[in-house]
Every structure is written in C-alpha cells, then in structure tokens.
Design an enzyme around this catalytic site. Structure first.
Site, PDB file in Angstrom:
ATOM      1  N   SER A  67       0.789  -1.240   0.000  1.00  0.00           N
ATOM      2  CA  SER A  67       0.000   0.000   0.000  1.00  0.00           C
ATOM      3  C   SER A  67       0.815   1.281   0.000  1.00  0.00           C
ATOM      4  O   SER A  67       0.243   2.368   0.015  1.00  0.00           O
ATOM      5  CB  SER A  67      -0.913   0.014   1.238  1.00  0.00           C
ATOM      6  OG  SER A  67      -0.134  -0.055   2.434  1.00  0.00           O
ATOM      7  N   SER A  68       2.152   1.178  -0.017  1.00  0.00           N
ATOM      8  CA  SER A  68       2.959   2.383   0.224  1.00  0.00           C
ATOM      9  C   SER A  68       3.595   2.985  -1.018  1.00  0.00           C
ATOM     10  O   SER A  68       4.247   4.027  -0.930  1.00  0.00           O
ATOM     11  CB  SER A  68       4.076   2.054   1.225  1.00  0.00           C
ATOM     12  OG  SER A  68       4.955   1.073   0.693  1.00  0.00           O
TER      13      SER A  68
ATOM     14  N   TYR B 139       1.109   1.678  -7.750  1.00  0.00           N
ATOM     15  CA  TYR B 139      -0.325   1.455  -7.897  1.00  0.00           C
ATOM     16  C   TYR B 139      -0.980   1.103  -6.570  1.00  0.00           C
ATOM     17  O   TYR B 139      -2.152   1.403  -6.350  1.00  0.00           O
ATOM     18  CB  TYR B 139      -0.584   0.359  -8.931  1.00  0.00           C
ATOM     19  CG  TYR B 139      -0.445   0.859 -10.347  1.00  0.00           C
ATOM     20  CD1 TYR B 139      -1.469   1.588 -10.950  1.00  0.00           C
ATOM     21  CD2 TYR B 139       0.715   0.637 -11.079  1.00  0.00           C
ATOM     22  CE1 TYR B 139      -1.347   2.072 -12.240  1.00  0.00           C
ATOM     23  CE2 TYR B 139       0.851   1.125 -12.367  1.00  0.00           C
ATOM     24  CZ  TYR B 139      -0.179   1.840 -12.947  1.00  0.00           C
ATOM     25  OH  TYR B 139      -0.055   2.332 -14.222  1.00  0.00           O
TER      26      TYR B 139
ATOM     27  N   ASP C 187       6.359  -7.834   6.598  1.00  0.00           N
ATOM     28  CA  ASP C 187       6.699  -8.576   5.388  1.00  0.00           C
ATOM     29  C   ASP C 187       5.477  -9.366   4.944  1.00  0.00           C
ATOM     30  O   ASP C 187       5.105 -10.362   5.576  1.00  0.00           O
ATOM     31  CB  ASP C 187       7.872  -9.504   5.680  1.00  0.00           C
ATOM     32  CG  ASP C 187       8.293 -10.335   4.479  1.00  0.00           C
ATOM     33  OD1 ASP C 187       7.689 -10.187   3.392  1.00  0.00           O
ATOM     34  OD2 ASP C 187       9.234 -11.147   4.624  1.00  0.00           O
ATOM     35  N   ALA C 188       4.837  -8.922   3.871  1.00  0.00           N
ATOM     36  CA  ALA C 188       3.603  -9.558   3.412  1.00  0.00           C
ATOM     37  C   ALA C 188       3.798 -11.024   3.054  1.00  0.00           C
ATOM     38  O   ALA C 188       2.829 -11.797   3.023  1.00  0.00           O
ATOM     39  CB  ALA C 188       3.043  -8.802   2.202  1.00  0.00           C
TER      40      ALA C 188
ATOM     41  N   TYR D 259      10.970  -8.068 -20.725  1.00  0.00           N
ATOM     42  CA  TYR D 259       9.821  -8.042 -19.827  1.00  0.00           C
ATOM     43  C   TYR D 259       8.883  -9.219 -20.106  1.00  0.00           C
ATOM     44  O   TYR D 259       9.010 -10.261 -19.485  1.00  0.00           O
ATOM     45  CB  TYR D 259       9.068  -6.704 -19.922  1.00  0.00           C
ATOM     46  CG  TYR D 259       8.208  -6.473 -18.703  1.00  0.00           C
ATOM     47  CD1 TYR D 259       8.678  -5.704 -17.648  1.00  0.00           C
ATOM     48  CD2 TYR D 259       6.955  -7.064 -18.579  1.00  0.00           C
ATOM     49  CE1 TYR D 259       7.913  -5.518 -16.494  1.00  0.00           C
ATOM     50  CE2 TYR D 259       6.181  -6.893 -17.440  1.00  0.00           C
ATOM     51  CZ  TYR D 259       6.663  -6.127 -16.403  1.00  0.00           C
ATOM     52  OH  TYR D 259       5.905  -5.963 -15.271  1.00  0.00           O
TER      53      TYR D 259
ATOM     54  N   VAL E 136       6.298   5.193 -13.657  1.00  0.00           N
ATOM     55  CA  VAL E 136       7.635   5.270 -13.082  1.00  0.00           C
ATOM     56  C   VAL E 136       7.534   4.822 -11.633  1.00  0.00           C
ATOM     57  O   VAL E 136       6.922   5.489 -10.803  1.00  0.00           O
ATOM     58  CB  VAL E 136       8.208   6.694 -13.157  1.00  0.00           C
ATOM     59  CG1 VAL E 136       9.615   6.735 -12.569  1.00  0.00           C
ATOM     60  CG2 VAL E 136       8.229   7.183 -14.603  1.00  0.00           C
ATOM     61  N   THR E 137       8.104   3.665 -11.328  1.00  0.00           N
ATOM     62  CA  THR E 137       8.098   3.122  -9.976  1.00  0.00           C
ATOM     63  C   THR E 137       9.514   2.688  -9.607  1.00  0.00           C
ATOM     64  O   THR E 137      10.380   2.550 -10.467  1.00  0.00           O
ATOM     65  CB  THR E 137       7.160   1.908  -9.867  1.00  0.00           C
ATOM     66  OG1 THR E 137       7.684   0.833 -10.660  1.00  0.00           O
ATOM     67  CG2 THR E 137       5.753   2.252 -10.349  1.00  0.00           C
TER      68      THR E 137
END
Length: 402
Positions: free
Chosen positions: A56-57, A60, A117-118, A243, A282-283
């Site tokens: 969530s941080s 997207y 840590d998910a 990719y 852009v991430t």
C-alpha cells in the site's frame, strides 16, 4: 525527534536518503488528483466497504489506497514493508508516504496500516486477526507487491528474482544519466537458467497472492461480492525481450494462471479474482528493469499530458471493482487499463523514436527531464513547492491506525 538538513545522495536512479516533506507532498498531490467522495450506492452499499491492500505504500498500491480512502471511504488495512529511520539514513520513502496517507484519512477512518513482510505467515496472521476482529468480512483485496526476494513461509527457502531474457542473450537499450545529461547506453544480458526462472516466478508470480486469498477463505472473511485483483503489466513489443518474454513475463504468466485458479475457487462463494494489466508508470521496481526507463521516457514524450497517471488508472479500476462500471476484460479475463499506452498510433511513434534514439538525439526524442524528476519524486525529491533548503523533521512515527 530529529531535525536535520538532508541531501539526496543519489547514484543514477537510486537514492540513499528520502525527504519526509517531499514524500508527504507527493501524497498530497496524489490525494488532490484522486476523485472526491461518491455516493453510498456507487461505493458499494449502506456500509462502507472493507479493503485489504497488500503493498500500500508505493506505485499502484499507494494510488489504490488513496482511492479507497478518498473516493469510497473504505475501511480496512494497508500492508507495506518499510524501513525506519536510523542514525545514518532517513526512513524509507514508503514510511513517510504511509504516515501522510493516514493523516489525510483522518482519525475515525477505520483504515489501519501494518508494517510487515507480506510474504510471511506472521503478517498474514496479524492482518487476518485485525480484519476478523474489526469487520468480520473483506470486500476487496488488491495485491501490488514488488520485491527482489521472497522467503517461502512453508519451506523457509529464500527465492531471489532475476531480471533476464529467456532462451537467448539480449542487448538492452538503456536510458542513463552522466550527471544531469541523458544518454543512451546498452547492457548485454545472458539468458536465465531454469532455476532463475522458477525463483522469479516464486517472487513475482501468484504464490503469495494465493496464500492470502486461501487464508481469507479459511477464516470465513470472504462472501458474495468479494473481488480480488493483482496488478500486472504487458507493455510494448519494444520491451518484450526483457519483460513479457523474459523472466518477469514468466512470473506474470504465473500470476495470471493463479488468477484463473482463484476465480474458480471463489466462484461458489460469490467471489471473483482477476489480474489487472495497468499501463506504464515510473516506480522503484520499474527503474531497475533495463529498457523500461528509455521506453517510458519516449512514451511520455509522445503522449504528453495524455500519459495516464496511477491515480487516473486506479480510479477506473475502483469503478469496475465496486460495480459502478462493468469489468473491462480481455479474452484472458484480465482487467485492462492500458489501452491508452498500446494504441497503435502511439506505439508506432514510440517505435520510430526508439530506433532513432542515440546519445546525441535522446534528449529531443524522450521526455528525459520528466523521467528524472519522476524518479526523484519516488524518494521525495524534485517535488514542486517543497522547501529543500530548510532542515526537516525526519523522525515520523508509523501510524497506529484507527
């Protein structure tokens, strides 16, 4: 509390320090760009929906969290794995972004944030205990995790992802900066081994998403109307060798196969599962992939303001997931948000610029200044209106939730 003057300290696309106020200002801007509250009917019923957003941080996931809060007033839980401040470094950018998101949501929002840590069994247990105790149900689960490694919670094996082509070597065209000057370089990448492909699938594929959904089902938190979605990407033919046709693409295929399996699993309960093919952005994760920086800069130059932000794309996604708009599914049952990027005329122009891009021409073909600024914004730098000359408070507590 610690007040200090902070320097960016970057090497290329990697920054060693984050600016707390810059990170907060980025969230403020995202909040302003996100549609305001909708009516109860469009938001999904008389009670506010409950969302679990895993990752969530940033990217997207952050946009989805802001959309859930600002547009739909959702309750629930956001999960991120962020580093606190140390004597030598600031906290991570996601730490500061999460703190500001919680401030904007306000007390009484019913939305909490877990720093964990998910991938771990402990995080799942803690999150599900919280959701079961507070709400007794979950309406939406968005999965948007980008990490370089994953520890299997059952076997304890650590899997490391590899960004490599499959089958044969690939010379990747890259965007680089010599100081502030953009240039075009290349990177030779050897093909991945079978073990590297499998490890990348375990990190970036659907294994962890499936564990989350199965855990929710087992706890009885899933009911009619439940929808879960995992973020994915297809992209252009230009970036396909590294990719979609590379190890990352194998992981995305694993994610999509998982979605179909989860969809069948959830159907008797009245639920659905889909992957979401978003457009370029852009991430922090994308800047580590060769060719993606150059491609994204070219795409932005072609589209200008037509380059759709994460906020715009996520607004479309939430409308579909909440039932305000029908699901826009392709033949493989994926939710598509990337039509603006893959438009034939847009791609033809990007292809032409890609072929013409050299160290001497790239500045006139790609929006390199925009791209460099966007990378800085990931860490709270290059944010218009942020005062970087004044010392800033770097000790910001993690939100306790509400």
């Amino acid at each position: 509390m610690t007040v200090r003057e902070i320097k960016p300290g970057n090497r290329g696309f990697l920054y060693v320090n984050c600016h707390p106020q810059g990170c907060a200002d980025v969230v403020d801007d995202l909040w302003r760009r996100t549609p305001g509250p909708v009516g109860v009917e469009e938001g999904g019923g008389s009670e506010r929906p409950v969302a679990l957003i895993i990752g969530s941080s940033a990217g997207y996931g952050l946009a989805a969290t802001v959309g859930a809060l600002r547009t739909y007033g959702m309750r629930g839980l956001g999960i991120a794995f962020e580093a606190p401040e140390t004597e030598r470094r600031t906290a991570s950018a996601g730490w500061y972004r999460t703190a500001r998101t919680a401030e904007l949501a306000g007390e009484g929002s019913g939305f909490a944030f877990l720093n964990a840590d998910a991938f771990s069994a402990a995080a799942k247990q803690q999150a599900l205990d919280h959701l079961a105790a507070r709400y007794g149900r979950v309406d939406h689960v968005l999965y948007s995790v980008a990490a370089p490694r994953r520890t299997d919670p059952v076997t304890g094996e650590v899997h490391h992802s590899a960004i490599k082509p499959l089958g044969s070597a690939y010379r990747a065209k890259t965007l680089q900066y010599e100081g502030d000057t953009p240039t075009v370089g290349s990177l030779e990448l050897e093909p991945a081994t079978g073990a590297e492909r499998a490890a990348t699938e375990q990190v970036m594929g659907g294994a962890d998403w499936e564990l989350w959904v199965e855990a929710l089902v087992e706890r009885g938190l899933v009911g009619a109307g439940f929808r879960t979605a995992a973020l994915s990407y297809v992209g252009s033919e230009l970036t396909a060798p590294i990719y979609r046709a590379g190890t990352i693409g194998a992981a995305k295929q694993h994610l999509e196969d998982t979605a179909r399996r989860l969809h069948a699993r959830l159907a008797p309960l009245g639920g659905q599962a889909h992957t979401v093919v978003a457009g370029a952005a852009v991430t922090q994760a994308s800047t580590a992939i060769p060719s993606i920086a150059l491609y994204t800069g070219l795409l932005r130059a072609v589209l200008g303001d037509g380059f759709r932000s994460t906020a715009e794309q996520v607004a479309d996604l939430w409308r579909q997931l909440t039932g305000a708009a029908p699901l826009q599914l392709d033949a493989e049952q994926r939710i598509r948000l990337d039509g603006w990027e893959l438009d034939a005329k847009v791609q033809a122009e990007v292809h032409a610029r890609w072929a013409a891009a050299t160290p001497g021409t790239v500045a006139g073909l790609a929006d390199t200044e925009w791209f460099r600024a966007e990378v800085g914004r990931l860490y709270g730098w290059h944010v218009p209106g942020t005062d970087y000359a004044t010392p800033v408070e770097t000790t910001v507590p993690w939100p306790n939730g509400s």
